[in-house]
Enzyme design. Structure first.
Site: not given
Ligand code: WQD
Length: 319
Positions: A32, A115, A139, A143
């Site tokens: 990745n 996480s 996932y 963790k």
């Molecule tokens: C953030 C916010 C989405 C994409 C994840 C993993 C966490 C860590 C970080 C690994 C949310 C919104 C997102 C899009 C959107 N990863 N969003 N449109 O889900 O908080 O955390 O990534 O360690 O473990 O769970 O991060 O960046 O995916 O989303 O509206 O196209 O942005 O709904 O509210 P998340 P994210």
């Protein structure tokens, strides 16, 4: 002191490798990462290999490793729901093999990349380390399992000590623009998608009917440089800790819409987005109580949301 960083070519690992004062050895299978590490991390010794017992033993035989920072692992919530066994096999088995090699070579200090996902979506923010963990996707479950495995190693092996760091949402990039969050394939996390939207790939905001001020989800983002710094602080203090977990976040939530506006104002650009359906599994509100790390190490993050947005843009606009 020499440290081994598993997954050290990834977004977070490469930032830790860049600012570490210690000699850095990296094992990463580049599943990745598309980082040109010879150019961007010239001082690191890099092994492009899977995290397997025999590969790690080879490194431990040839380098006097003091501490391991364990970041390697599959990290997409969506993919883990589609292919759970790939996540259980890859993340857990590789962690057990790493630990077996560490115990064999009496390498007794470990910092683990956990996480905020371990809190699930039922706990009420601000999230504290003593809250019950809850697996809502494979996932996050890996963790939780790996944290427990490490904690049991600390209990069973008298000299073994570890810290699990529960990352919230890392964004931003080193100010010299040399590193960034550029996974292989299409990014899934919000910030790289905000950046792409400026170049025309419309961003879909997943839901604007949440119980928040503007209807969009609240998250706790932390500058990746602060997150990298937090690892170096743990490195310095691991001799005085047997096992502990710490949240690493800003401790202040921001909504998707607010982050979009902050990004536009900080960079004088327009984010091209539309509202769509909620994404399955998303918590409405998730942000950290960061007092445990602050009180234990007398440290708080330095970068605010404006600088996170500025650094995310300045790193990506050239790529
Ligand atoms: C953030 C916010 C989405 C994409 C994840 C993993 C966490 C860590 C970080 C690994 C949310 C919104 C997102 C899009 C959107 N990863 N969003 N449109 O889900 O908080 O955390 O990534 O360690 O473990 O769970 O991060 O960046 O995916 O989303 O509206 O196209 O942005 O709904 O509210 P998340 P994210």
């Amino acid at each position: 002191m020499t440290i081994l960083i598993t997954g050290g070519l990834g977004y977070i690992g490469s930032h830790i490798s860049k600012i570490a004062n210690e000699k850095v050895v990296i094992i990463d299978n580049q599943s990745n990462s598309q980082l040109n590490y010879k150019k961007k991390l010239p001082n690191a010794e890099v092994f492009i290999e899977d995290l397997k017992y025999k590969n790690v033993c080879k490194i431990f035989k040839n380098y006097n490793i003091d501490t391991v920072i364990h970041l390697a692992g599959l990290k997409s919530v969506n993919d883990s729901i589609i292919s759970p066994l790939e996540y259980y096999s890859n993340n857990i088995i590789s962690s057990v093999e790493l630990l077996q090699a560490m115990i064999k070579f009496k390498i007794n200090k470990l910092i683990f990349s956990s996480s905020a996902t371990v809190y699930g979506n039922k706990n009420k923010s601000p999230l504290k380390e003593d809250f019950l963990t809850q697996s809502i996707n494979p996932y996050g479950h890996t963790k939780i399992i790996i944290e427990d495995i490490i904690q049991n190693c600390c209990a069973s092996y008298s000299n073994f000590s570890a810290i699990s760091l529960r990352y919230f949402n890392p964004i931003g990039a080193h100010s010299d623009g040399s590193l960034g969050d550029r996974p292989k394939g299409r990014p899934l996390n919000l910030m790289p998608l905000i950046v792409d939207s400026v170049f025309g790939k419309k961003l879909t905001v997943f839901g604007n009917d949440y119980p928040t001020a503007d209807g969009t989800c609240l998250r706790d983002y932390i500058h990746v440089m602060d997150l990298a710094e937090a690892h170096l602080i743990c490195l310095k203090n691991l001799n005085n800790i047997k096992y502990d977990t710490f949240n690493v976040g800003l401790g202040m939530g921001i909504s998707v819409l607010e982050l979009i506006k902050t990004f536009e104002n900080a960079n004088k650009v327009k984010v091209n987005f539309e509202f769509g359906e909620r994404r399955l599994g998303d918590a409405a509100i998730s942000y950290a109580d960061t007092s445990k790390f602050k009180n234990r190490f007398n440290w708080s993050p330095k970068y605010n949301y404006k600088s996170m947005c500025r650094d995310s843009w300045s790193q990506n606009k050239n790529n």
